[in-house]
Design an enzyme around this catalytic site. Structure first.
Site, PDB file in Angstrom:
ATOM      1  N   ARG A   1      51.282 -27.544  37.268  1.00  0.00           N
ATOM      2  CA  ARG A   1      52.083 -28.521  36.511  1.00  0.00           C
ATOM      3  C   ARG A   1      51.447 -29.914  36.431  1.00  0.00           C
ATOM      4  O   ARG A   1      52.127 -30.899  36.166  1.00  0.00           O
ATOM      5  CB  ARG A   1      53.509 -28.620  37.081  1.00  0.00           C
TER       6      ARG A   1
ATOM      7  N   LYS B   1      44.736 -36.438  24.227  1.00  0.00           N
ATOM      8  CA  LYS B   1      45.001 -35.210  23.470  1.00  0.00           C
ATOM      9  C   LYS B   1      44.127 -34.095  24.028  1.00  0.00           C
ATOM     10  O   LYS B   1      42.902 -34.237  24.111  1.00  0.00           O
ATOM     11  CB  LYS B   1      44.678 -35.401  21.987  1.00  0.00           C
TER      12      LYS B   1
ATOM     13  N   GLU C   1      33.010 -39.897  13.215  1.00  0.00           N
ATOM     14  CA  GLU C   1      34.182 -40.485  13.855  1.00  0.00           C
ATOM     15  C   GLU C   1      34.027 -41.997  13.993  1.00  0.00           C
ATOM     16  O   GLU C   1      35.008 -42.738  13.943  1.00  0.00           O
ATOM     17  CB  GLU C   1      34.417 -39.843  15.228  1.00  0.00           C
TER      18      GLU C   1
ATOM     19  N   LYS D   1      40.689 -47.404  19.375  1.00  0.00           N
ATOM     20  CA  LYS D   1      41.525 -46.253  19.703  1.00  0.00           C
ATOM     21  C   LYS D   1      42.472 -46.580  20.842  1.00  0.00           C
ATOM     22  O   LYS D   1      43.644 -46.176  20.823  1.00  0.00           O
ATOM     23  CB  LYS D   1      40.662 -45.034  20.055  1.00  0.00           C
TER      24      LYS D   1
ATOM     25  N   GLU E   1      51.640 -39.863  19.138  1.00  0.00           N
ATOM     26  CA  GLU E   1      51.463 -39.717  17.696  1.00  0.00           C
ATOM     27  C   GLU E   1      52.789 -39.541  16.943  1.00  0.00           C
ATOM     28  O   GLU E   1      52.976 -38.604  16.178  1.00  0.00           O
ATOM     29  CB  GLU E   1      50.532 -38.541  17.385  1.00  0.00           C
TER      30      GLU E   1
ATOM     31  N   ARG F   1      49.430 -43.590  15.359  1.00  0.00           N
ATOM     32  CA  ARG F   1      48.282 -42.843  15.859  1.00  0.00           C
ATOM     33  C   ARG F   1      47.811 -41.789  14.866  1.00  0.00           C
ATOM     34  O   ARG F   1      46.641 -41.383  14.885  1.00  0.00           O
ATOM     35  CB  ARG F   1      48.621 -42.189  17.208  1.00  0.00           C
TER      36      ARG F   1
ATOM     37  N   ASN G   1      43.718 -39.498  12.267  1.00  0.00           N
ATOM     38  CA  ASN G   1      43.416 -38.191  11.679  1.00  0.00           C
ATOM     39  C   ASN G   1      42.820 -38.302  10.276  1.00  0.00           C
ATOM     40  O   ASN G   1      42.748 -37.299   9.558  1.00  0.00           O
ATOM     41  CB  ASN G   1      44.688 -37.339  11.623  1.00  0.00           C
TER      42      ASN G   1
ATOM     43  N   HIS H   1      40.837 -35.455   8.779  1.00  0.00           N
ATOM     44  CA  HIS H   1      40.996 -34.276   9.622  1.00  0.00           C
ATOM     45  C   HIS H   1      41.815 -33.163   8.970  1.00  0.00           C
ATOM     46  O   HIS H   1      41.613 -31.990   9.292  1.00  0.00           O
ATOM     47  CB  HIS H   1      41.625 -34.665  10.963  1.00  0.00           C
TER      48      HIS H   1
ATOM     49  N   HIS I   1      39.767 -29.967   9.256  1.00  0.00           N
ATOM     50  CA  HIS I   1      40.191 -28.825  10.075  1.00  0.00           C
ATOM     51  C   HIS I   1      40.234 -27.546   9.244  1.00  0.00           C
ATOM     52  O   HIS I   1      39.941 -26.456   9.756  1.00  0.00           O
ATOM     53  CB  HIS I   1      41.567 -29.098  10.683  1.00  0.00           C
TER      54      HIS I   1
ATOM     55  N   HIS J   1      32.473 -30.378  14.037  1.00  0.00           N
ATOM     56  CA  HIS J   1      33.713 -31.095  13.745  1.00  0.00           C
ATOM     57  C   HIS J   1      33.451 -32.360  12.930  1.00  0.00           C
ATOM     58  O   HIS J   1      34.125 -32.624  11.930  1.00  0.00           O
ATOM     59  CB  HIS J   1      34.419 -31.457  15.059  1.00  0.00           C
TER      60      HIS J   1
END
Length: 351
Positions: free
Chosen positions: A114, A136, A178, A220, A230, A234, A238, A241, A245, A258
């Site tokens: 956990r 993330k 990026e 960032k 997000e 935030r 993206n 993206h 993606h 990527h």
């Protein structure tokens, strides 16, 4: 050493930027159980040096290199190793590698017993300016990228610019996508600075690299501090993206890097913004020129039509209330989240 703070209350942490790993030493001396997660490409270069910083005997596990291995199977491999080695909740995980290793290690840290401590030691430019910062973590699924994961902030991010000297040219270029993203979404002056210093950046002048990486991390960190999970701002990170993606998933994870997919995605976002009349054609040319300056692609794979993008974009994790969400540019250096893009508009813009 340069330093950026990610301000998240009790979960705040530093990003230390240097030419080595000295920032690790103090934290590592306090760890009783340590597991370094890396891959067969990075481990021969840096594993023994990082291991030597520990006062305790650090164990390690290697995961195969590449986006194709950012899977539930690799995630389970890490958890099985931790259980087999009888690690406790006191274990410290160290992610030594690029974005794939960082995501896998962070997700494992979020889930093992956990939640346990972990540190990001990103060795690729893309991971240093983006994926290692902000908490993330995720793995891919054949139906979508980063669809299974958790928010888990690291205890520290340690960036050594020296690792970029061993980075293949294609990987360095992918990281620059990026970097350019930050200029497009929120800092036009930074975009112009990148273009003015492109030759020195490509030559990897240490001072300029450190300055560039710090600027990206600060941007960032500021956004993450205001919107950790997000819910709003935030999402601007993206940019490119949603399209990118889709390219990665359609082409098979790892066939397009990527950053390469995001580069094309940012061009498509700019073209869609121009289709709406928000950018002019010279703006789109500027976006393409910035990416091409750093040896990045600007056109989608020839085998993909806009109809091929749609199924992936409809299952993208940014979909909200059944509506696709896109990051578009109201002008160069200013982005916004839009939920009003229709299939008809996409087909008209790219069909």
């Amino acid at each position: 050493m340069q330093r950026v703070e990610v301000q998240l209350g009790q979960r705040s942490y530093p990003i230390n930027i240097d030419t080595g790993f000295s920032a690790l030493a103090e934290t590592l001396q306090t760890a009783n159980q340590v597991v370094i997660v890396s891959n067969p490409t990075i481990a021969p270069l840096y594993l023994e040096h990082v291991r030597s910083l520990f006062s305790t005997s650090a164990k390690h596990i290697l995961i195969e290199d590449g986006e194709a291995y950012k899977t539930l199977s690799s995630f389970e491999t890490i958890l099985s190793f931790l259980l087999e080695q009888r690690m406790s909740r006191d274990v410290l995980l160290v992610a030594l590698g690029g974005g794939v290793i960082g995501d896998l290690t962070g997700f494992a840290a979020a889930c093992f017993q956990r939640g346990v401590r972990f540190i990001q030691v990103p060795t690729s430019l893309l991971a240093q300016v983006d994926s290692s910062v902000g908490g993330k973590t995720a793995v891919n699924h054949p139906l979508g990228k980063n669809m299974i994961g958790a928010f888990k902030q690291p205890e520290q991010v340690v960036i050594s610019t020296a690792t970029l000297q061993t980075l293949p040219r294609r990987e360095f270029a992918a990281g620059m996508a990026e970097v350019i993203k930050y200029g497009l979404l929120g800092d036009a002056e930074f975009l112009h600075w990148l273009l003015q210093h492109s030759e020195q950046i490509l030559a990897q002048q240490p001072d300029l690299l450190a300055q560039m990486i710090k600027h990206c991390c600060q941007m960032k960190a500021d956004i993450v501090s205001r919107d950790e999970t997000e819910q709003g701002e935030r999402a601007l990170l993206n940019l490119g993206h949603t399209f990118g993606h889709a390219i990665e998933a359609f082409m098979g994870y790892g066939n397009w890097l990527h950053g390469e997919a995001v580069a094309v995605g940012m061009v498509m976002a700019a073209e869609l913004s121009a289709h709406r009349g928000w950018l002019n054609q010279q703006d789109v040319v500027t976006v393409k020129a910035a990416l091409q300056c750093f040896r990045l692609p600007v056109t989608p794979p020839p085998e993909m039509t806009i109809s091929d993008f749609l199924p992936y974009m409809k299952t993208d994790k940014k979909v909200k209330d059944g509506q696709m969400r896109f990051i578009l540019l109201s002008k160069l250096g200013q982005a916004e989240v839009r939920s009003d893009v229709t299939e008809a508009e996409l087909l008209q813009a790219f069909g």
